[in-house]
Design a protein around this motif. Sequence first.
Motif, PDB file in Angstrom:
ATOM      1  N   LEU A  91       0.835  -1.212   0.000  1.00 48.51           N
ATOM      2  CA  LEU A  91       0.000   0.000   0.000  1.00 48.51           C
ATOM      3  C   LEU A  91       0.869   1.261   0.000  1.00 48.51           C
ATOM      4  O   LEU A  91       0.589   2.209  -0.728  1.00 48.51           O
ATOM      5  CB  LEU A  91      -0.925  -0.001   1.221  1.00 48.51           C
ATOM      6  CG  LEU A  91      -2.117  -0.949   1.154  1.00 48.51           C
ATOM      7  CD1 LEU A  91      -2.797  -1.067   2.516  1.00 48.51           C
ATOM      8  CD2 LEU A  91      -3.127  -0.472   0.105  1.00 48.51           C
ATOM      9  N   LYS A  92       1.925   1.252   0.808  1.00 45.36           N
ATOM     10  CA  LYS A  92       2.801   2.426   0.919  1.00 45.36           C
ATOM     11  C   LYS A  92       3.589   2.689  -0.349  1.00 45.36           C
ATOM     12  O   LYS A  92       3.956   3.820  -0.636  1.00 45.36           O
ATOM     13  CB  LYS A  92       3.822   2.205   2.045  1.00 45.36           C
ATOM     14  CG  LYS A  92       3.292   2.526   3.405  1.00 45.36           C
ATOM     15  CD  LYS A  92       4.415   2.690   4.407  1.00 45.36           C
ATOM     16  CE  LYS A  92       3.753   3.064   5.690  1.00 45.36           C
ATOM     17  NZ  LYS A  92       4.494   3.521   6.738  1.00 45.36           N
ATOM     18  N   ASN A  93       3.918   1.612  -1.076  1.00 50.64           N
ATOM     19  CA  ASN A  93       4.845   1.748  -2.201  1.00 50.64           C
ATOM     20  C   ASN A  93       4.207   1.517  -3.561  1.00 50.64           C
ATOM     21  O   ASN A  93       4.914   1.409  -4.561  1.00 50.64           O
ATOM     22  CB  ASN A  93       6.020   0.781  -2.005  1.00 50.64           C
ATOM     23  CG  ASN A  93       6.867   1.173  -0.809  1.00 50.64           C
ATOM     24  OD1 ASN A  93       7.440   2.264  -0.771  1.00 50.64           O
ATOM     25  ND2 ASN A  93       6.927   0.309   0.188  1.00 50.64           N
ATOM     26  N   ARG A  94       2.889   1.459  -3.570  1.00 52.70           N
ATOM     27  CA  ARG A  94       2.163   1.165  -4.812  1.00 52.70           C
ATOM     28  C   ARG A  94       2.666   1.990  -6.001  1.00 52.70           C
ATOM     29  O   ARG A  94       2.847   1.481  -7.090  1.00 52.70           O
ATOM     30  CB  ARG A  94       0.679   1.452  -4.592  1.00 52.70           C
ATOM     31  CG  ARG A  94      -0.164   0.405  -5.148  1.00 52.70           C
ATOM     32  CD  ARG A  94      -1.585   0.375  -4.814  1.00 52.70           C
ATOM     33  NE  ARG A  94      -2.140   1.401  -3.985  1.00 52.70           N
ATOM     34  CZ  ARG A  94      -3.327   1.280  -3.401  1.00 52.70           C
ATOM     35  NH1 ARG A  94      -4.028   0.169  -3.555  1.00 52.70           N
ATOM     36  NH2 ARG A  94      -3.813   2.244  -2.666  1.00 52.70           N
ATOM     37  N   GLU A  95       2.877   3.280  -5.752  1.00 54.51           N
ATOM     38  CA  GLU A  95       3.282   4.179  -6.828  1.00 54.51           C
ATOM     39  C   GLU A  95       4.766   4.040  -7.169  1.00 54.51           C
ATOM     40  O   GLU A  95       5.218   4.528  -8.204  1.00 54.51           O
ATOM     41  CB  GLU A  95       3.017   5.641  -6.430  1.00 54.51           C
ATOM     42  CG  GLU A  95       1.596   5.927  -5.962  1.00 54.51           C
ATOM     43  CD  GLU A  95       0.559   5.568  -7.010  1.00 54.51           C
ATOM     44  OE1 GLU A  95       0.831   5.774  -8.207  1.00 54.51           O
ATOM     45  OE2 GLU A  95      -0.513   5.063  -6.629  1.00 54.51           O
ATOM     46  N   LYS A  96       5.524   3.439  -6.276  1.00 54.08           N
ATOM     47  CA  LYS A  96       6.985   3.387  -6.444  1.00 54.08           C
ATOM     48  C   LYS A  96       7.477   2.081  -7.054  1.00 54.08           C
ATOM     49  O   LYS A  96       8.650   1.956  -7.353  1.00 54.08           O
ATOM     50  CB  LYS A  96       7.658   3.564  -5.079  1.00 54.08           C
ATOM     51  CG  LYS A  96       7.397   4.910  -4.448  1.00 54.08           C
ATOM     52  CD  LYS A  96       8.201   5.051  -3.187  1.00 54.08           C
ATOM     53  CE  LYS A  96       7.986   6.440  -2.597  1.00 54.08           C
ATOM     54  NZ  LYS A  96       8.648   6.570  -1.305  1.00 54.08           N
ATOM     55  N   ILE A  97       6.570   1.126  -7.183  1.00 50.85           N
ATOM     56  CA  ILE A  97       6.971  -0.174  -7.701  1.00 50.85           C
ATOM     57  C   ILE A  97       6.593  -0.267  -9.172  1.00 50.85           C
ATOM     58  O   ILE A  97       5.420  -0.141  -9.523  1.00 50.85           O
ATOM     59  CB  ILE A  97       6.312  -1.317  -6.887  1.00 50.85           C
ATOM     60  CG1 ILE A  97       6.821  -1.264  -5.437  1.00 50.85           C
ATOM     61  CG2 ILE A  97       6.596  -2.672  -7.524  1.00 50.85           C
ATOM     62  CD1 ILE A  97       6.057  -2.172  -4.485  1.00 50.85           C
ATOM     63  N   GLY A  98       7.622  -0.448 -10.013  1.00 48.46           N
ATOM     64  CA  GLY A  98       7.359  -0.588 -11.452  1.00 48.46           C
ATOM     65  C   GLY A  98       7.028  -2.037 -11.730  1.00 48.46           C
ATOM     66  O   GLY A  98       5.909  -2.491 -11.522  1.00 48.46           O
TER      67      GLY A  98
END
Length: 152
Positions: A91-98
């Motif tokens: 949830l915290k890194n959804r946008e950061k994981i390609g």
Amino acid sequence: MKILVAFYSRSGNTKRAAGIIAKTLGAEMDEIIDKKNRRGILGFLRAGYDATRGKTTEIEFHKDPSGYDLVVIGTPTWNGRVTPAVRTYLLKNREKIGRAAFFTTCAGRSRRCLAQMREILGKEPMKEGIFYVKSLERDAREFAEGLKKLVG
Ligand SMILES: Cc1cc2nc3c(=O)[nH]c(=O)nc-3n(C[C@H](O)[C@H](O)[C@H](O)COP(=O)(O)O)c2cc1C
């Protein structure tokens, strides 16, 4: 290609699998720490309850996943589900994981753990693996070698 293996492990199995994957792929590792006490009988019971209820938790991790081309994420299966620590990490890194790949370790039955991870991240992983405690090393090695072929 820069690869990160991020994992949570309560009793060491997922950590062992993560080590095998990281070594095979030449990847870095990041252990996700759950700040909630999961030890003892009470910790065990609460762990299953929290996973079943889809709870998040307070976590600590040290590497920024946006700095990697691929993030391999590992969790134990708890009551057929993803752990609160890895739920929170996703949830915290959804946008950061390609690009992502998932694995879970379990005693025998994982049910919906990987499906939950896919749902939370909101994208399809390159590869998924279920590793059974009895064949953990072999399962992890096969997964890592398969992933290595995919990433070239
Ligand atoms: C609270 C709890 C619930 C679990 N639920 C399941 C389950 O539903 N299915 C299963 O096959 N194993 C289950 N297990 C076993 C773990 O998934 C397995 O031992 C896993 O490899 C532990 O990983 P770890 O050593 O990295 O913490 C459960 C373990 C715990 C502590």
